[in-house]
Motif scaffolding. Structure first.
Motif, PDB file in Angstrom:
ATOM      1  N   LYS B 249       0.806  -1.221   0.000  1.00 25.76           N
ATOM      2  CA  LYS B 249       0.000   0.000   0.000  1.00 25.76           C
ATOM      3  C   LYS B 249       0.836   1.266   0.000  1.00 25.76           C
ATOM      4  N   HIS B 250       2.132   1.145   0.250  1.00 24.56           N
ATOM      5  CA  HIS B 250       2.971   2.346   0.326  1.00 24.56           C
ATOM      6  C   HIS B 250       3.857   2.430  -0.924  1.00 24.56           C
ATOM      7  N   PRO B 251       3.976   3.618  -1.527  1.00 25.98           N
ATOM      8  CA  PRO B 251       4.805   3.737  -2.738  1.00 25.98           C
ATOM      9  C   PRO B 251       6.243   3.262  -2.534  1.00 25.98           C
ATOM     10  N   TYR B 252       6.762   3.428  -1.316  1.00 26.12           N
ATOM     11  CA  TYR B 252       8.136   2.990  -1.073  1.00 26.12           C
ATOM     12  C   TYR B 252       8.231   1.467  -1.139  1.00 26.12           C
ATOM     13  N   GLY B 289       6.873  16.801   6.558  1.00 32.34           N
ATOM     14  CA  GLY B 289       5.698  16.026   6.147  1.00 32.34           C
ATOM     15  C   GLY B 289       6.024  14.561   6.015  1.00 32.34           C
ATOM     16  N   CYS B 290       5.706  13.981   4.859  1.00 28.08           N
ATOM     17  CA  CYS B 290       6.079  12.594   4.623  1.00 28.08           C
ATOM     18  C   CYS B 290       7.557  12.551   4.251  1.00 28.08           C
ATOM     19  N   ARG B 291       8.320  11.734   4.959  1.00 26.90           N
ATOM     20  CA  ARG B 291       9.771  11.724   4.724  1.00 26.90           C
ATOM     21  C   ARG B 291      10.152  11.191   3.350  1.00 26.90           C
ATOM     22  N   PHE B 292       9.231  10.511   2.710  1.00 21.88           N
ATOM     23  CA  PHE B 292       9.514   9.920   1.405  1.00 21.88           C
ATOM     24  C   PHE B 292       9.213  10.899   0.267  1.00 21.88           C
ATOM     25  N   HIS B 293       8.715  12.095   0.578  1.00 15.44           N
ATOM     26  CA  HIS B 293       8.186  12.924  -0.509  1.00 15.44           C
ATOM     27  C   HIS B 293       9.243  13.361  -1.529  1.00 15.44           C
ATOM     28  N   THR B 294      10.521  13.433  -1.100  1.00 14.41           N
ATOM     29  CA  THR B 294      11.549  13.880  -2.055  1.00 14.41           C
ATOM     30  C   THR B 294      11.823  12.837  -3.145  1.00 14.41           C
ATOM     31  N   ARG B 295      11.412  11.598  -2.921  1.00 16.54           N
ATOM     32  CA  ARG B 295      11.657  10.560  -3.927  1.00 16.54           C
ATOM     33  C   ARG B 295      10.365   9.915  -4.418  1.00 16.54           C
ATOM     34  N   CYS B 296       9.264  10.284  -3.833  1.00 17.04           N
ATOM     35  CA  CYS B 296       8.019   9.587  -4.151  1.00 17.04           C
ATOM     36  C   CYS B 296       7.498   9.966  -5.532  1.00 17.04           C
ATOM     37  N   PRO B 297       7.185   8.964  -6.368  1.00 17.87           N
ATOM     38  CA  PRO B 297       6.718   9.269  -7.725  1.00 17.87           C
ATOM     39  C   PRO B 297       5.300   9.842  -7.769  1.00 17.87           C
ATOM     40  N   ILE B 298       4.538   9.726  -6.682  1.00 20.20           N
ATOM     41  CA  ILE B 298       3.163  10.234  -6.736  1.00 20.20           C
ATOM     42  C   ILE B 298       2.913  11.328  -5.697  1.00 20.20           C
ATOM     43  N   ALA B 299       3.992  11.982  -5.248  1.00 21.33           N
ATOM     44  CA  ALA B 299       3.843  12.997  -4.197  1.00 21.33           C
ATOM     45  C   ALA B 299       2.974  14.160  -4.676  1.00 21.33           C
ATOM     46  N   GLU B 300       2.231  14.741  -3.743  1.00 20.28           N
ATOM     47  CA  GLU B 300       1.415  15.925  -4.011  1.00 20.28           C
ATOM     48  C   GLU B 300       1.793  16.979  -2.968  1.00 20.28           C
ATOM     49  N   ILE B 302       0.396  18.249  -0.458  1.00 14.34           N
ATOM     50  CA  ILE B 302       0.094  17.934   0.953  1.00 14.34           C
ATOM     51  C   ILE B 302       1.197  17.086   1.601  1.00 14.34           C
ATOM     52  N   CYS B 303       1.900  16.304   0.766  1.00 11.44           N
ATOM     53  CA  CYS B 303       2.893  15.365   1.289  1.00 11.44           C
ATOM     54  C   CYS B 303       4.051  16.054   2.002  1.00 11.44           C
ATOM     55  N   SER B 304       4.429  17.245   1.538  1.00 16.10           N
ATOM     56  CA  SER B 304       5.544  17.927   2.185  1.00 16.10           C
ATOM     57  C   SER B 304       5.047  18.761   3.360  1.00 16.10           C
ATOM     58  N   PRO B 307       2.550  15.224   7.918  1.00  8.67           N
ATOM     59  CA  PRO B 307       2.978  13.823   8.011  1.00  8.67           C
ATOM     60  C   PRO B 307       1.767  12.918   7.822  1.00  8.67           C
ATOM     61  N   PRO B 308       1.875  11.901   6.992  1.00  7.26           N
ATOM     62  CA  PRO B 308       0.712  11.052   6.722  1.00  7.26           C
ATOM     63  C   PRO B 308       0.349  10.209   7.931  1.00  7.26           C
ATOM     64  N   PRO B 309      -0.951  10.000   8.162  1.00 14.77           N
ATOM     65  CA  PRO B 309      -1.375   9.100   9.244  1.00 14.77           C
ATOM     66  C   PRO B 309      -1.275   7.655   8.750  1.00 14.77           C
ATOM     67  N   ALA B 320       1.711   4.281   6.112  1.00 16.21           N
ATOM     68  CA  ALA B 320       1.708   5.704   6.389  1.00 16.21           C
ATOM     69  C   ALA B 320       1.852   6.483   5.086  1.00 16.21           C
ATOM     70  N   CYS B 321       0.744   6.654   4.392  1.00 21.29           N
ATOM     71  CA  CYS B 321       0.746   7.412   3.143  1.00 21.29           C
ATOM     72  C   CYS B 321      -0.625   8.050   2.998  1.00 21.29           C
ATOM     73  N   HIS B 322      -0.640   9.315   2.563  1.00 23.37           N
ATOM     74  CA  HIS B 322      -1.915  10.003   2.391  1.00 23.37           C
ATOM     75  C   HIS B 322      -2.816   9.294   1.387  1.00 23.37           C
ATOM     76  N   PHE B 323      -2.200   8.544   0.474  1.00 29.75           N
ATOM     77  CA  PHE B 323      -2.992   7.948  -0.600  1.00 29.75           C
ATOM     78  C   PHE B 323      -3.007   6.422  -0.552  1.00 29.75           C
ATOM     79  N   ALA B 324      -2.679   5.867   0.613  1.00 30.41           N
ATOM     80  CA  ALA B 324      -2.559   4.411   0.717  1.00 30.41           C
ATOM     81  C   ALA B 324      -3.838   3.690   0.289  1.00 30.41           C
TER      82      ALA B 324
HETATM   83  S1  SF4 Z   1       2.339  10.549   1.680  1.00 29.78           S
HETATM   84 FE1  SF4 Z   1       2.301   8.879   0.202  1.00 29.78          FE
HETATM   85  S2  SF4 Z   1       2.110   9.910  -1.768  1.00 29.78           S
HETATM   86 FE2  SF4 Z   1       2.743  11.464  -0.313  1.00 29.78          FE
HETATM   87  S3  SF4 Z   1       4.998  11.462  -0.496  1.00 29.78           S
HETATM   88 FE3  SF4 Z   1       4.444  10.103   1.179  1.00 29.78          FE
HETATM   89  S4  SF4 Z   1       4.388   8.116   0.233  1.00 29.78           S
HETATM   90 FE4  SF4 Z   1       4.272   9.600  -1.437  1.00 29.78          FE
END
Ligand code: SF4
Ligand SMILES: Nc1ncnc2c1ncn2[C@@H]1O[C@H](COP(=O)(O)OP(=O)(O)OP(=O)(O)O)[C@@H](O)[C@H]1O
Ligand SMILES: Nc1ncnc2c1ncn2[C@@H]1O[C@H](COP(=O)(O)OP(=O)(O)OP(=O)(O)O)[C@@H](O)[C@H]1O
Ligand code: SF4
Ligand SMILES: [Mg+2]
Ligand SMILES: [Mg+2]
Lengths: 320, 344
Positions: B249-252, B289-300, B302-304, B307-309, B320-324
């Motif tokens: 469920k998580h892009p990472y 925000g989400c620590r993965f946002h600098t590499r995430c292919p679907i970041a928006e 809100i991600c920066s 922090p995603p719940p 832990a992703c806004h779009f899981a």
């Molecule tokens: S919250 Fe989800 S979509 Fe947003 S950067 Fe993090 S992993 Fe990517």
């Protein structure tokens, strides 16, 4: 495709504590222009020694004791030092597992690449620097101008490996040997580096000899593969043939050990025993103490390399 | 059933000290709010890239590194409230096995001495039964014939044998948990299976629980009951192994699976590619925000910012992703690198 590299009967030994380690024993292989070939085998099977021998980078206590290495029909092993320097880096170059050992920690990355370029091309420093930055850009380092001024320790593992690749390809060699280029890196970075290597090789028409123990990388990035065991090549096949129907019992066992992440293994497979010491090589077939299909004659008769109908090669008495 | 080990909101920070900036007040947030529970006889795998905090978490659990915050409980008892008598008991209950035990082995000691020392210190057996017990342990980890190994020192053992010895040492005191930090990464694949089979056997026979640290997804898939994917000191996704591998469920997690080589040319060339750009950011100054946002292919955007719940998917599977909850359609929309065809 025309032939680029031909290694014939290469043997390289190390002298260690008064004993002879037969690291590479009568190895033959060929690589065609632009082709991606893998050399796989367990630790200590002689992969790196083969690579260093091709590059003629074997030094004490090692010695190339026999064979020929022909690059475009010139015997690399008999060239004089000056001709060798011209060849190395320009026509063939190498990327190593641990980039830190091969980057000078005191010299800025851009300067090291410029230096590599200037060994082979009589151009001005400013031009060499410009080319260095172009090369850093080719290996997809962000902000190449800035990175050129960094010292190696300021780069991450993946960036260092890119810098090393930049040095290796700076003169657009026809052969690139990559010895475990991603073993020290994370999978996501490994994927970046392997993509980059393949992309560069196809853009520049460079042939790649990938040395690895990772069967996944072999399957994904190479066209043909040589399997090495205890200093010898035991099988040569196209990638699809090798994975579909391995002919040598060692290859078969090795593929059986590989786990797949997309299914759960009920049972972990292994090859009994371990690779032989390279000082006392087993009689007959070197794999016989571990082979599940061993026959009586395997302990005394040394199998020869047999060429199969499909062009692949195998060294096993089952196929003689 | 109450879990054997519980970790609540664990934090482990290290001061930054890089020589000249001694007045640097920044910290490396190696582990930054990780919670987990480990049941009896369970294998929990910790997966993530270099520097994400796996070893630090493992060392904290083994009592080798002091946490900055949070709590670790063993059988319901908080670690930092253990009495002086209970501390050694805990140390014995939780053992650590390392990637290459070579460095942790005293070059002057024989295999016998290495195993007998913990036996003596913990008074597991009387002195005159020592050799019998050592041989029993050798047999259990497959070092046979046992007597031939008694007097070997570390350089007379192969990598696989050293790892067996190190496992023998850790099980000698009958622990309930083994923290195994990349126990097979340094071994050839022909040897890896022996160690993995041994670990599985010990788990079945002795109900030992493992915190299994590895970056090899194939090994994790085959050994672990549950998986925890860690990114920069935080949990990205966790759940039952099958759920995480079959329906990530998580892009990472998706990126890790897509980057992992498959030893099968047909399948590896057919699958869709997802190559992450960039390196893992520094844990000194992690992204907002989400620590993965600098590499995430679907970041928006809100991600920066936020922090995603954790979004839950049942049976302890959460990400832990806004779009899981919409991950399939989001990833679908990406233009992935075209698969390479089988060469003519
Ligand atoms: S919250 Fe989800 S979509 Fe947003 S950067 Fe993090 S992993 Fe990517
Ligand atoms: N400098 C040296 N002196 C003595 N023996 C050596 C030396 N270098 C390598 N060897 C021996 O030669 C054999 C082949 O080593 P080599 O490094 O080529 O193997 P490899 O296949 O590259 O292994 P790995 O996968 O571990 O890198 C081994 O038995 C090794 O111990
Ligand atoms: N004693 C320490 N002092 C300062 N920083 C540390 C210390 N130990 C670890 N770190 C830092 O904490 C972070 C997490 O390190 P850790 O070793 O836990 O990662 P890891 O996930 O085990 O990585 P690897 O896969 O490379 O083993 C890293 O940035 C590391 O540099
Ligand atoms: S020659 Fe004999 S021992 Fe060697 S691989 Fe073939 S069957 Fe096995
Ligand atoms: Mg090597
Ligand atoms: Mg670690």
């Amino acid at each position: 495709m025309t032939e680029l590299l031909r290694v014939e009967g290469l043997s390289t030994h190390y002298l260690s504590e008064g004993q002879t380690v037969r690291a590479v024993d009568n190895v033959s292989l060929t690589i065609r222009r632009g082709e991606a070939v893998a050399l796989v085998g367990e630790s200590g099977s002689g992969k790196s020694t083969t690579a260093f021998s091709i590059m003629r980078l074997i030094s004490n206590p090692g010695r190339i004791v026999g064979g020929r290495v022909l690059l475009d029909d010139r015997d690399v092993l008999t060239l004089d030092a000056a001709a060798m320097t011209r060849l190395r880096g320009v026509e063939m170059s190498m990327v190593f597992q641990e980039p830190m050992t091969f980057l000078n920690p005191l010299i800025r990355v851009g300067e090291q690449i410029a230096e590599a370029i200037r060994i082979h091309q009589k151009i001005r420093w400013s031009d060499a620097r410009r080319k260095a930055i172009e090369t850093l850009d080719m290996v997809q380092l962000p902000n190449p101008e800035t990175v050129a001024d960094y010292y190696p320790h300021q780069l991450s593992g993946g960036m260092r490996q890119r810098a090393l690749i930049a040095i290796a390809i700076s003169c657009r060699p026809s052969l690139l040997i990559a010895d475990e280029p991603t073993t020290a890196l994370d999978v996501t970075i490994q994927a970046q580096i392997m993509h980059l290597l393949r992309q560069l090789c196809s853009e520049l028409g460079t042939a790649l000899l990938l040395i690895t123990h990772n069967l996944g990388l072999v399957a994904e990035y190479c066209e043909r593969v040589y399997v090495m065991y205890a200093g010898q090549i035991v099988e040569e096949a196209s990638i699809f043939d090798l994975f579909e129907s391995p002919r040598h019992p060692y290859t078969e066992a090795l593929l059986d050990c590989a786990l797949l992440f997309d299914r759960r293994a009920d049972r972990f497979r292994t090859i009994r025993g371990r690779p032989p010491s390279r000082v006392e090589v087993p009689s007959g077939c070197r794999f016989h103490p571990r082979c599940s299909r061993v026959m009586a004659e395997c302990t005394t008769v040394e199998p020869a390399v047999v060429r199969l109908a499909n062009g692949n090669q195998v060294r096993c008495l089952l196929h003689e | 059933m109450k879990p054997l080990l519980e970790v609540d909101d664990l934090q482990v920070f290290f001061p930054v000290s890089d020589g000249w900036s001694t007045r640097d007040k920044r910290t490396v947030k190696a582990v930054d709010g990780i919670s987990l529970a480990l049941g009896e006889g369970e294998v929990l795998a910790l997966v993530g890239e270099s520097g994400c905090g796996k070893t630090t978490l493992g060392r904290a659990v083994a009592g080798l590194t002091r946490p900055t915050g949070g709590e670790i409980r063993f059988r319901g008892q908080a670690l930092d409230r253990l009495t002086a008598e209970d501390r050694p008991v805990y140390r014995r209950q939780v053992q650590m096995v390392f990637q290459d035990p070579y460095d942790s082995m005293n070059p002057l000691k024989t295999a016998f001495q290495m195993i007998s020392q913990p036996l003596l210190i913990n008074r597991v057996v009387p002195r005159d039964e020592l050799e019998t017990e050592v041989l029993r342990l050798f047999d259990k980890v497959g070092l046979s014939p046992g007597p031939s190994y008694l007097n070997r020192s570390r350089h007379q053992l192969s990598g696989g044998e050293r790892q067996r010895l190190s496992i023998a040492r850790s099980i000698s005191v009958s622990p309930s948990i083994i923290v195994a930090d990349e126990p097979v990464s340094a071994l050839d694949i022909s040897i890896q299976g022996q160690i993995l089979a041994l670990m599985r056997e010990l788990q079945d026979a002795s109900r030992i629980s493992y915190l299994f640290i590895s970056h090899d997804l194939a090994v994790v898939r085959s050994l672990a009951d549950r998986v925890m994917i860690v990114y920069l000191g935080r949990v990205a996704e966790e759940g039952p192994t099958e759920a995480v591998f079959n329906a990530p469920k998580h892009p990472y997690t998706l990126a890790l699976l897509a980057a992992h080589p498959i030893p099968d040319p047909e399948r590896s060339r057919k699958r869709r590619r997802l190559v992450l750009t960039g390196d893992v950011p520094s844990p000194i100054d992690p992204p907002s925000g989400c620590r993965f946002h600098t590499r995430c292919p679907i970041a928006e955007p809100i991600c920066s910012q936020a922090p995603p719940p954790f979004l839950a998917f049942g049976d302890g599977h959460r990400a832990a992703c806004h779009f899981a909850d919409r991950i399939e359609s989001r990833m679908e929309a990406l233009s992935t690198v075209a698969p390479t065809a089988r060469p003519g």
